[in-house]
Design a protein around this motif. Structure first.
Motif, PDB file in Angstrom:
ATOM      1  N   ARG A   1      77.552  34.656  40.090  1.00 19.85           N
ATOM      2  CA  ARG A   1      78.350  33.527  40.604  1.00 19.85           C
ATOM      3  C   ARG A   1      77.968  33.107  41.959  1.00 19.85           C
ATOM      4  N   ASN A   2      78.331  31.607  42.127  1.00 19.68           N
ATOM      5  CA  ASN A   2      78.021  31.146  43.407  1.00 19.68           C
ATOM      6  C   ASN A   2      78.554  31.752  44.754  1.00 19.68           C
ATOM      7  N   ASP A   3      79.526  32.396  44.318  1.00 20.47           N
ATOM      8  CA  ASP A   3      80.182  33.112  45.698  1.00 20.47           C
ATOM      9  C   ASP A   3      79.387  34.597  45.986  1.00 20.47           C
ATOM     10  N   LEU A   4      78.195  34.687  45.276  1.00 24.10           N
ATOM     11  CA  LEU A   4      77.372  35.976  45.574  1.00 24.10           C
ATOM     12  C   LEU A   4      78.122  37.257  45.039  1.00 24.10           C
ATOM     13  N   THR A   5      79.066  37.037  44.034  1.00 23.52           N
ATOM     14  CA  THR A   5      79.586  38.145  43.387  1.00 23.52           C
ATOM     15  C   THR A   5      78.826  38.471  42.006  1.00 23.52           C
ATOM     16  N   MET A   6      78.901  39.320  41.452  1.00 22.11           N
ATOM     17  CA  MET A   6      78.314  39.602  39.953  1.00 22.11           C
ATOM     18  C   MET A   6      78.846  40.558  38.986  1.00 22.11           C
ATOM     19  N   THR A   7      78.766  40.318  37.869  1.00 22.40           N
ATOM     20  CA  THR A   7      79.154  41.506  37.070  1.00 22.40           C
ATOM     21  C   THR A   7      77.985  41.522  35.956  1.00 22.40           C
ATOM     22  N   SER A   8      77.841  42.931  35.644  1.00 20.32           N
ATOM     23  CA  SER A   8      76.713  43.227  34.638  1.00 20.32           C
ATOM     24  C   SER A   8      77.265  44.292  33.488  1.00 20.32           C
ATOM     25  N   HIS A   9      76.898  43.720  32.161  1.00 17.30           N
ATOM     26  CA  HIS A   9      77.299  44.539  31.055  1.00 17.30           C
ATOM     27  C   HIS A   9      76.176  45.047  30.308  1.00 17.30           C
ATOM     28  N   ALA A  10      75.773  46.475  29.900  1.00 18.32           N
ATOM     29  CA  ALA A  10      74.925  46.865  29.349  1.00 18.32           C
ATOM     30  C   ALA A  10      75.642  47.316  28.194  1.00 18.32           C
ATOM     31  N   ARG A  11      75.168  46.935  26.828  1.00 18.09           N
ATOM     32  CA  ARG A  11      75.535  47.365  25.643  1.00 18.09           C
ATOM     33  C   ARG A  11      74.584  48.378  25.300  1.00 18.09           C
ATOM     34  N   TYR A  12      74.891  49.519  24.711  1.00 14.47           N
ATOM     35  CA  TYR A  12      74.212  50.586  24.033  1.00 14.47           C
ATOM     36  C   TYR A  12      74.485  51.013  22.833  1.00 14.47           C
ATOM     37  N   ASP A  13      73.487  51.276  22.099  1.00 16.99           N
ATOM     38  CA  ASP A  13      73.862  51.702  20.607  1.00 16.99           C
ATOM     39  C   ASP A  13      72.500  52.672  20.246  1.00 16.99           C
ATOM     40  N   PHE A  14      73.182  54.006  20.104  1.00 15.68           N
ATOM     41  CA  PHE A  14      72.338  55.078  19.928  1.00 15.68           C
ATOM     42  C   PHE A  14      72.876  55.659  18.568  1.00 15.68           C
ATOM     43  N   PRO A  15      72.365  55.327  17.311  1.00 13.72           N
ATOM     44  CA  PRO A  15      72.889  55.702  16.189  1.00 13.72           C
ATOM     45  C   PRO A  15      72.689  57.297  15.776  1.00 13.72           C
ATOM     46  N   PHE A  16      71.438  57.645  16.258  1.00 10.55           N
ATOM     47  CA  PHE A  16      71.020  59.053  16.198  1.00 10.55           C
ATOM     48  C   PHE A  16      72.030  59.941  16.763  1.00 10.55           C
ATOM     49  N   PHE A  17      72.662  59.666  18.065  1.00 18.68           N
ATOM     50  CA  PHE A  17      73.555  60.275  18.885  1.00 18.68           C
ATOM     51  C   PHE A  17      75.004  60.106  18.345  1.00 18.68           C
ATOM     52  N   LYS A  18      75.329  59.000  17.459  1.00 17.42           N
ATOM     53  CA  LYS A  18      76.575  58.396  17.448  1.00 17.42           C
ATOM     54  C   LYS A  18      77.294  57.985  18.726  1.00 17.42           C
ATOM     55  N   GLN A  19      76.597  57.476  19.463  1.00 13.46           N
ATOM     56  CA  GLN A  19      76.854  56.896  20.465  1.00 13.46           C
ATOM     57  C   GLN A  19      76.787  55.424  20.823  1.00 13.46           C
ATOM     58  N   LYS A  20      77.767  54.558  20.803  1.00 14.32           N
ATOM     59  CA  LYS A  20      77.610  53.263  21.206  1.00 14.32           C
ATOM     60  C   LYS A  20      78.700  52.758  22.069  1.00 14.32           C
ATOM     61  N   GLY A  21      78.395  51.907  23.028  1.00 19.20           N
ATOM     62  CA  GLY A  21      79.475  51.339  24.100  1.00 19.20           C
ATOM     63  C   GLY A  21      79.027  50.441  24.857  1.00 19.20           C
ATOM     64  N   TYR A  22      79.548  50.339  25.951  1.00 23.28           N
ATOM     65  CA  TYR A  22      79.164  49.364  27.287  1.00 23.28           C
ATOM     66  C   TYR A  22      79.413  50.112  28.445  1.00 23.28           C
ATOM     67  N   LEU A  23      78.489  49.910  29.403  1.00 24.66           N
ATOM     68  CA  LEU A  23      78.312  50.133  30.811  1.00 24.66           C
ATOM     69  C   LEU A  23      78.643  48.869  31.620  1.00 24.66           C
ATOM     70  N   SER A  24      79.505  48.929  32.460  1.00 21.82           N
ATOM     71  CA  SER A  24      79.869  47.743  33.312  1.00 21.82           C
ATOM     72  C   SER A  24      79.926  47.924  34.650  1.00 21.82           C
ATOM     73  N   VAL A  25      79.386  46.935  35.522  1.00 23.80           N
ATOM     74  CA  VAL A  25      79.685  47.076  36.940  1.00 23.80           C
ATOM     75  C   VAL A  25      79.837  45.845  37.577  1.00 23.80           C
ATOM     76  N   SER A  26      80.302  45.694  38.593  1.00 25.47           N
ATOM     77  CA  SER A  26      80.604  44.415  39.383  1.00 25.47           C
ATOM     78  C   SER A  26      80.279  44.629  40.977  1.00 25.47           C
ATOM     79  N   GLY A  27      79.838  43.795  41.715  1.00 23.37           N
ATOM     80  CA  GLY A  27      79.372  43.615  42.999  1.00 23.37           C
ATOM     81  C   GLY A  27      78.983  42.584  43.602  1.00 23.37           C
TER      82      GLY A  27
END
Length: 98
Positions: A67-93
């Protein structure tokens, strides 16, 4: 030509086009970054993420909202079927020049 990131949703004030790209003077400065950084960005290629996804037999999809005010948000979607794991990792700063 390598493309590492792609702007998927530029801000409404973005006026550049492929036929008339923005010329950036002093590209490492904070002032220059602010003219082009804001918007929604998708990571197209990152070797460390590709390696992790290949080892785990899954997928990673990362987007940054800068964003213009120098703030940010990040979203990382992961999906690992072999491990039966999926979801999001999110951060802001904040972001800026180093």
């Amino acid at each position: 030509k390598l493309l590492y990131n792609k702007q998927v949703q530029p801000p409404s004030t973005f006026t550049s086009s492929p036929s008339s790209p923005i010329s950036i003077q002093n590209p490492g400065s904070l002032e220059s970054i602010q003219t082009v950084a804001s918007g929604l960005w998708k990571v197209i290629y990152a070797p460390h993420m590709t390696t992790m996804a290949n080892i785990g037999g899954g997928e990673l999809d990362v987007q940054y909202d800068l964003r213009n005010d120098l703030t940010m948000t990040s979203h990382a979607r992961y999906d690992f079927p072999f491990f039966k794991q999926k979801g999001y990792l999110s951060v802001s700063g904040t972001y800026g020049s180093v």
